[in-house]
Write a protein that holds these residues in place. Structure first.
Motif, PDB file in Angstrom:
ATOM      1  N   ARG A   1      55.253   3.877  20.854  1.00 20.61           N
ATOM      2  CA  ARG A   1      56.064   5.142  21.364  1.00 20.61           C
ATOM      3  C   ARG A   1      55.440   6.339  21.003  1.00 20.61           C
ATOM      4  O   ARG A   1      54.932   6.489  19.759  1.00 20.61           O
ATOM      5  CB  ARG A   1      57.496   5.151  20.895  1.00 20.61           C
ATOM      6  N   ARG A   2      55.316   7.471  21.671  1.00 21.84           N
ATOM      7  CA  ARG A   2      54.997   8.690  21.412  1.00 21.84           C
ATOM      8  C   ARG A   2      53.577   9.009  21.001  1.00 21.84           C
ATOM      9  O   ARG A   2      53.096   9.703  20.176  1.00 21.84           O
ATOM     10  CB  ARG A   2      55.802   9.403  20.158  1.00 21.84           C
ATOM     11  N   PHE A   3      52.903   7.682  21.436  1.00 23.17           N
ATOM     12  CA  PHE A   3      51.272   7.956  21.165  1.00 23.17           C
ATOM     13  C   PHE A   3      50.621   8.316  22.293  1.00 23.17           C
ATOM     14  O   PHE A   3      49.167   8.562  22.108  1.00 23.17           O
ATOM     15  CB  PHE A   3      50.657   6.433  20.822  1.00 23.17           C
ATOM     16  N   GLY A   4      50.962   8.952  23.299  1.00 23.81           N
ATOM     17  CA  GLY A   4      50.378   9.854  24.336  1.00 23.81           C
ATOM     18  C   GLY A   4      49.899   9.118  25.617  1.00 23.81           C
ATOM     19  O   GLY A   4      48.823   9.470  26.277  1.00 23.81           O
ATOM     20  N   LYS A   5      50.679   8.013  25.857  1.00 21.23           N
ATOM     21  CA  LYS A   5      50.261   7.369  27.074  1.00 21.23           C
ATOM     22  C   LYS A   5      50.298   8.338  28.199  1.00 21.23           C
ATOM     23  O   LYS A   5      49.574   8.434  29.055  1.00 21.23           O
ATOM     24  CB  LYS A   5      51.196   6.144  27.274  1.00 21.23           C
ATOM     25  N   THR A   6      51.661   8.583  28.238  1.00 20.88           N
ATOM     26  CA  THR A   6      51.889   9.652  29.724  1.00 20.88           C
ATOM     27  C   THR A   6      51.003  10.817  29.749  1.00 20.88           C
ATOM     28  O   THR A   6      50.573  11.229  30.759  1.00 20.88           O
ATOM     29  CB  THR A   6      53.454   9.968  29.528  1.00 20.88           C
ATOM     30  N   SER A   7      50.852  11.266  28.371  1.00 25.38           N
ATOM     31  CA  SER A   7      49.967  12.625  28.344  1.00 25.38           C
ATOM     32  C   SER A   7      48.599  12.098  28.956  1.00 25.38           C
ATOM     33  O   SER A   7      47.799  12.998  29.567  1.00 25.38           O
ATOM     34  CB  SER A   7      49.725  13.121  26.965  1.00 25.38           C
ATOM     35  N   LEU A   8      47.886  11.072  28.753  1.00 22.04           N
ATOM     36  CA  LEU A   8      46.676  10.715  29.031  1.00 22.04           C
ATOM     37  C   LEU A   8      46.598  10.349  30.596  1.00 22.04           C
ATOM     38  O   LEU A   8      45.882  10.929  31.258  1.00 22.04           O
ATOM     39  CB  LEU A   8      46.329   9.432  28.582  1.00 22.04           C
ATOM     40  N   ILE A   9      47.966  10.143  31.120  1.00 26.13           N
ATOM     41  CA  ILE A   9      47.806   9.880  32.760  1.00 26.13           C
ATOM     42  C   ILE A   9      48.070  11.302  33.109  1.00 26.13           C
ATOM     43  O   ILE A   9      47.399  11.576  34.236  1.00 26.13           O
ATOM     44  CB  ILE A   9      49.045   9.101  32.943  1.00 26.13           C
ATOM     45  N   LYS A  10      48.668  12.068  32.597  1.00 21.54           N
ATOM     46  CA  LYS A  10      48.995  13.293  33.425  1.00 21.54           C
ATOM     47  C   LYS A  10      47.892  14.250  33.270  1.00 21.54           C
ATOM     48  O   LYS A  10      47.360  15.055  34.185  1.00 21.54           O
ATOM     49  CB  LYS A  10      50.208  14.310  32.375  1.00 21.54           C
ATOM     50  N   GLN A  11      46.894  14.148  32.246  1.00 18.08           N
ATOM     51  CA  GLN A  11      45.536  14.695  32.255  1.00 18.08           C
ATOM     52  C   GLN A  11      44.600  14.384  33.137  1.00 18.08           C
ATOM     53  O   GLN A  11      44.138  15.127  33.874  1.00 18.08           O
ATOM     54  CB  GLN A  11      45.146  14.516  30.694  1.00 18.08           C
ATOM     55  N   ILE A  12      44.576  13.283  33.359  1.00 18.96           N
ATOM     56  CA  ILE A  12      43.641  12.595  34.306  1.00 18.96           C
ATOM     57  C   ILE A  12      44.165  12.898  35.917  1.00 18.96           C
ATOM     58  O   ILE A  12      43.421  13.171  36.632  1.00 18.96           O
ATOM     59  CB  ILE A  12      43.135  10.955  34.233  1.00 18.96           C
ATOM     60  N   PHE A  13      45.422  12.489  35.944  1.00 20.19           N
ATOM     61  CA  PHE A  13      45.686  12.473  37.456  1.00 20.19           C
ATOM     62  C   PHE A  13      46.404  13.772  37.860  1.00 20.19           C
ATOM     63  O   PHE A  13      46.054  14.275  38.852  1.00 20.19           O
ATOM     64  CB  PHE A  13      46.815  11.387  37.882  1.00 20.19           C
ATOM     65  N   ASP A  14      47.098  14.581  37.141  1.00 21.35           N
ATOM     66  CA  ASP A  14      47.817  15.492  37.407  1.00 21.35           C
ATOM     67  C   ASP A  14      47.002  16.702  37.345  1.00 21.35           C
ATOM     68  O   ASP A  14      46.918  17.719  38.135  1.00 21.35           O
ATOM     69  CB  ASP A  14      49.021  15.588  36.715  1.00 21.35           C
TER      70      ASP A  14
END
Ligand SMILES: Nc1ncnc2c1ncn2[C@@H]1O[C@H](COP(=O)(O)OP(=O)(O)OP(=O)(O)O)[C@@H](O)[C@H]1O
Ligand SMILES: [Mg+2]
Length: 376
Positions: A39-52
């Motif tokens: 949890r809270r290790f930056g999975k969604t951030s990594l995705i947002k960075q690349i795709f969004d």
């Protein structure tokens, strides 16, 4: 800089030099991927960075946790798939204004697929059929448009809460025929993700390449922090700043929070960051998490041996439980995302703040304004 609370991207995103190139290489090869991290290790951030943020790939992002049923999940996939052919709110239009929808479906030049979707929604098909159809639709639209769509499932481990376990088999058998869809699965509970993707008897065994997201690299985080502080003329004791970052073990969210506190306090008090400020910032952020820790600890205490085993791990004490009991407790704690295996028979607490919390021997020390025993 040092944003916390929601996923970060752009200038707030601290580079992940180790993970990004590998991740992008897989994406360019249309290779299915599973990303696992606590949890809270930056999975969604990594995705947002690349795709969004970088916007390099067509994609559909689905957070499984925000869906309460397989039906709603399928409808969300359908809605997003039809956006690729410029139809907004496909599912709502199907139930509200069929006529105008049929007109637009006729223009999308994907023979029959639009009508089939409408048929399935109107007739209220079985959720599992609708789910298969939604996935097929993503592929058909991608084929028609001559693109590869990245279909991202965040919090994937929760899919088994929406449907029976055989949903995994269904998904796997459908997905393997989709030549124009790259599947990306993100999940937090490591042991569950491992069970789904790395267990030989799981339908997903060998389906996706696994990327384990560790904490932020200490040197990268240190370099980023120095740069940010220098730009803003914040004075700091280099060694202490480094030790603080090491102490946080690259935990992305806790690091962001502690560094943010350091920055704010240095500004407010108009004095350089020293050992004292580092300890205070850590102390403040750990205590801030107290309510969450207390809840977690109460939950552990409701399950036999759980608290005892976690406490022992945090304090390096050997457990004297019978080995079968110890084994089962470890498995259960892993499934809760509380501990992770680091070596054969060796475990560590995933959450560094929880670990520090459990290392405080005097309960009074952890009162809300309490001072913790922290060594830097
Ligand atoms: N690359 C990064 N650069 C800077 N901060 C980051 C980075 N990745 C994560 N963080 C910090 O960690 C926090 C949590 O990140 P994020 O929400 O992406 O994690 P997650 O693994 O998706 O969490 P969850 O398990 O709750 O879904 C962010 O709000 C941010 O403060
Ligand atoms: Mg997330």
């Amino acid at each position: 800089m040092f944003q916390s609370g929601s996923p970060v991207k752009g200038k707030d995103f601290i580079d992940r030099k180790k993970h990004l190139p590998l991740f992008k290489a897989y994406l360019d090869n249309n290779q299915h991927i599973m990303i696992k991290a606590p949890r809270r290790f930056g999975k969604t951030s990594l995705i947002k960075q690349i795709f969004d943020y970088e916007k390099n790939y067509p994609y559909i992002y689905i957070d499984i946790r925000l869906n309460h049923s397989l039906e709603s999940l399928s409808k969300q996939i359908l809605d997003k798939a039809y956006e690729f052919v410029k139809i907004k709110n496909f599912v709502r239009q199907t139930t509200e204004s069929l006529y105008s929808l049929i007109q637009s479906v006729k223009t999308i030049s994907i023979p029959d697929i639009g009508e089939i979707s409408i048929d399935m929604i109107v007739k209220k098909s079985e959720p599992i059929e609708l789910f298969i159809h939604a996935l097929d639709t993503v592929n058909k639209i991608a084929v028609e448009k001559g693109i590869n769509i990245k279909l991202i499932f965040d919090e994937f481990q929760d899919i088994t809460n929406l449907a029976e376990k055989h949903i995994l088999e269904v998904l796997r058998s459908v997905a393997q025929h989709h030549e124009n869809v790259t599947y990306i699965f993100l999940g937090s509970i490591e042991s569950i993700m491992t069970e789904i993707f790395e267990n030989k008897s799981s339908p997903f065994f060998h389906f996706a390449n696994v990327i384990k997201l560790n904490g932020l690299a200490i040197e990268e985080l240190f370099a980023y922090t120095k740069e940010q502080f220098d730009e803003r003329n914040i004075q700091y004791d280099k060694e202490m700043l480094y030790k603080t970052i090491v102490f946080l073990q690259g935990h992305p969210e806790y690091s962001a929070k502690v560094l943010q506190t350091l920055y704010i306090n240095a500004n407010l008090e108009n004095k350089p960051i020293d050992k004292q400020s580092c300890i205070e910032a850590l102390n403040f952020r750990i205590i801030e998490n107290r309510v969450y820790m207390d809840e977690l600890i109460s939950k552990l205490k409701t399950k036999k041996y759980h608290f005892e085993v976690v406490y022992n791990i945090a304090n390096n004490i050997k457990s004297h439980l019978p080995s079968a009991t110890l084994y089962n407790t470890h498995v259960s704690l892993e499934n809760m995302g509380i501990i992770q295996k680091v070596d054969r028979g060796k475990f560590e607490i995933v959450d560094i703040f929880l670990k520090i919390f459990l290392q405080q021997h005097d309960d009074k020390m952890v009162s809300l304004d309490g001072k913790l025993h922290l060594e830097l």
